[in-house]
Design a protein around this motif. Structure first.
Motif, PDB file in Angstrom:
ATOM      1  N   ALA A  98      10.802   4.588   5.408  1.00  0.00           N
ATOM      2  CA  ALA A  98      11.533   3.435   5.934  1.00  0.00           C
ATOM      3  C   ALA A  98      12.247   3.792   7.237  1.00  0.00           C
ATOM      4  N   TYR A  99      12.851   4.980   7.299  1.00  0.00           N
ATOM      5  CA  TYR A  99      13.513   5.413   8.535  1.00  0.00           C
ATOM      6  C   TYR A  99      12.507   5.590   9.675  1.00  0.00           C
ATOM      7  N   VAL A 100      11.368   6.170   9.373  1.00  0.00           N
ATOM      8  CA  VAL A 100      10.339   6.367  10.399  1.00  0.00           C
ATOM      9  C   VAL A 100       9.823   5.008  10.890  1.00  0.00           C
ATOM     10  N   LEU A 112       0.833  -1.206   0.000  1.00  0.00           N
ATOM     11  CA  LEU A 112       0.000   0.000   0.000  1.00  0.00           C
ATOM     12  C   LEU A 112       0.871   1.260   0.000  1.00  0.00           C
ATOM     13  N   ALA A 113       1.935   1.236   0.780  1.00  0.00           N
ATOM     14  CA  ALA A 113       2.842   2.389   0.790  1.00  0.00           C
ATOM     15  C   ALA A 113       3.448   2.606  -0.590  1.00  0.00           C
ATOM     16  N   ARG A 114       3.760   1.540  -1.289  1.00  0.00           N
ATOM     17  CA  ARG A 114       4.321   1.657  -2.636  1.00  0.00           C
ATOM     18  C   ARG A 114       3.302   2.292  -3.587  1.00  0.00           C
ATOM     19  N   ASP A 115       2.024   1.975  -3.384  1.00  0.00           N
ATOM     20  CA  ASP A 115       0.991   2.544  -4.243  1.00  0.00           C
ATOM     21  C   ASP A 115       0.700   4.007  -3.920  1.00  0.00           C
ATOM     22  N   TRP A 116       0.760   4.373  -2.650  1.00  0.00           N
ATOM     23  CA  TRP A 116       0.326   5.707  -2.233  1.00  0.00           C
ATOM     24  C   TRP A 116       1.436   6.739  -2.165  1.00  0.00           C
ATOM     25  N   LEU A 117       2.669   6.297  -2.004  1.00  0.00           N
ATOM     26  CA  LEU A 117       3.769   7.243  -1.804  1.00  0.00           C
ATOM     27  C   LEU A 117       4.600   7.409  -3.073  1.00  0.00           C
ATOM     28  N   PRO A 118       5.076   8.618  -3.317  1.00  0.00           N
ATOM     29  CA  PRO A 118       6.025   8.782  -4.420  1.00  0.00           C
ATOM     30  C   PRO A 118       7.360   8.115  -4.066  1.00  0.00           C
ATOM     31  N   ALA A 119       8.099   7.712  -5.068  1.00  0.00           N
ATOM     32  CA  ALA A 119       9.334   6.954  -4.869  1.00  0.00           C
ATOM     33  C   ALA A 119      10.355   7.713  -4.024  1.00  0.00           C
ATOM     34  N   ASP A 120      10.377   9.037  -4.084  1.00  0.00           N
ATOM     35  CA  ASP A 120      11.369   9.795  -3.324  1.00  0.00           C
ATOM     36  C   ASP A 120      11.066   9.826  -1.823  1.00  0.00           C
ATOM     37  N   ARG A 121       9.911   9.352  -1.403  1.00  0.00           N
ATOM     38  CA  ARG A 121       9.546   9.328   0.021  1.00  0.00           C
ATOM     39  C   ARG A 121       9.812   7.971   0.688  1.00  0.00           C
ATOM     40  N   TYR A 122      10.145   6.936  -0.094  1.00  0.00           N
ATOM     41  CA  TYR A 122      10.338   5.603   0.468  1.00  0.00           C
ATOM     42  C   TYR A 122      11.385   5.586   1.567  1.00  0.00           C
ATOM     43  N   GLU A 123      12.505   6.249   1.346  1.00  0.00           N
ATOM     44  CA  GLU A 123      13.596   6.226   2.312  1.00  0.00           C
ATOM     45  C   GLU A 123      13.172   6.870   3.633  1.00  0.00           C
ATOM     46  N   THR A 124      12.487   8.003   3.555  1.00  0.00           N
ATOM     47  CA  THR A 124      12.029   8.689   4.768  1.00  0.00           C
ATOM     48  C   THR A 124      11.057   7.818   5.544  1.00  0.00           C
ATOM     49  N   GLY A 154      12.497   3.342  13.035  1.00  0.00           N
ATOM     50  CA  GLY A 154      12.558   3.990  14.347  1.00  0.00           C
ATOM     51  C   GLY A 154      11.402   3.584  15.229  1.00  0.00           C
ATOM     52  N   ALA A 155      10.205   3.534  14.660  1.00  0.00           N
ATOM     53  CA  ALA A 155       9.029   3.108  15.425  1.00  0.00           C
ATOM     54  C   ALA A 155       9.174   1.652  15.875  1.00  0.00           C
ATOM     55  N   ALA A 156       9.708   0.803  15.008  1.00  0.00           N
ATOM     56  CA  ALA A 156       9.911  -0.607  15.368  1.00  0.00           C
ATOM     57  C   ALA A 156      10.922  -0.737  16.499  1.00  0.00           C
ATOM     58  N   ILE A 157      11.977   0.060  16.455  1.00  0.00           N
ATOM     59  CA  ILE A 157      12.985   0.010  17.518  1.00  0.00           C
ATOM     60  C   ILE A 157      12.381   0.470  18.845  1.00  0.00           C
ATOM     61  N   LEU A 158      11.617   1.561  18.811  1.00  0.00           N
ATOM     62  CA  LEU A 158      10.970   2.041  20.041  1.00  0.00           C
ATOM     63  C   LEU A 158       9.991   1.003  20.590  1.00  0.00           C
ATOM     64  N   LEU A 159       9.236   0.366  19.721  1.00  0.00           N
ATOM     65  CA  LEU A 159       8.292  -0.666  20.142  1.00  0.00           C
ATOM     66  C   LEU A 159       9.032  -1.848  20.763  1.00  0.00           C
TER      67      LEU A 159
END
Length: 131
Positions: A71-73, A57-69, A76-81
């Motif tokens: 992914a970092y978010v 879904l993220a691949r469908d909704w997000l432009p390609a230049d936002r994937y890296e950002t 980070g959320a997974a690490i905090l969890l």
């Protein structure tokens, strides 16, 4: 700021780092007694069912230049969890701690299942919709 593609050496370092984490998780799983197969299978299934559709879904909704950002978010959320789960497990239910290797191995296998499914099962026309 445009994102640059990682160089070959950077990608090799990334693969080595992920490989070391996987080796550490496999060693912890192997040393666990008894081995938490049920936990690993449950987390594999849950990760594949949650991460796969979310990634597609993220691949469908997000432009390609936002994937890296994103992914970092997400990382980070997974690490905090994970830190929060470990703290709660150690504070209130220490008997949950031995299942950590099953959790790590399950999440690793689930992520691998998603990546393999995307590369082999999902048609190319569906993989490139967002890009």
């Amino acid at each position: 700021m445009p994102s640059e593609k990682p160089t070959r050496n950077q990608r090799i370092v990334q693969y080595v780092a992920v490989g070391l984490v996987c080796a550490f998780a496999a060693a912890g799983f192997y040393d666990a007694d008894p081995r938490p197969w049920g936990v690993a299978v449950a987390w594999t299934t849950c990760t594949a069912l949650l991460v796969g559709p979310a990634a597609w879904l993220a691949r469908d909704w997000l432009p390609a230049d936002r994937y890296e950002t994103v992914a970092y978010v997400a990382a980070g959320a997974a690490i905090l969890l994970a830190i929060g789960w470990l703290g709660v497990a150690l504070a209130f239910a220490p008997h949950l701690f031995p299942f950590g290797p099953g959790f790590v191995v399950g999440v690793g296998f689930g992520t691998l299942v998603v990546l393999l499914a995307e590369r082999t099962v999902v048609p190319e026309r569906m993989r490139s919709v967002g890009g």
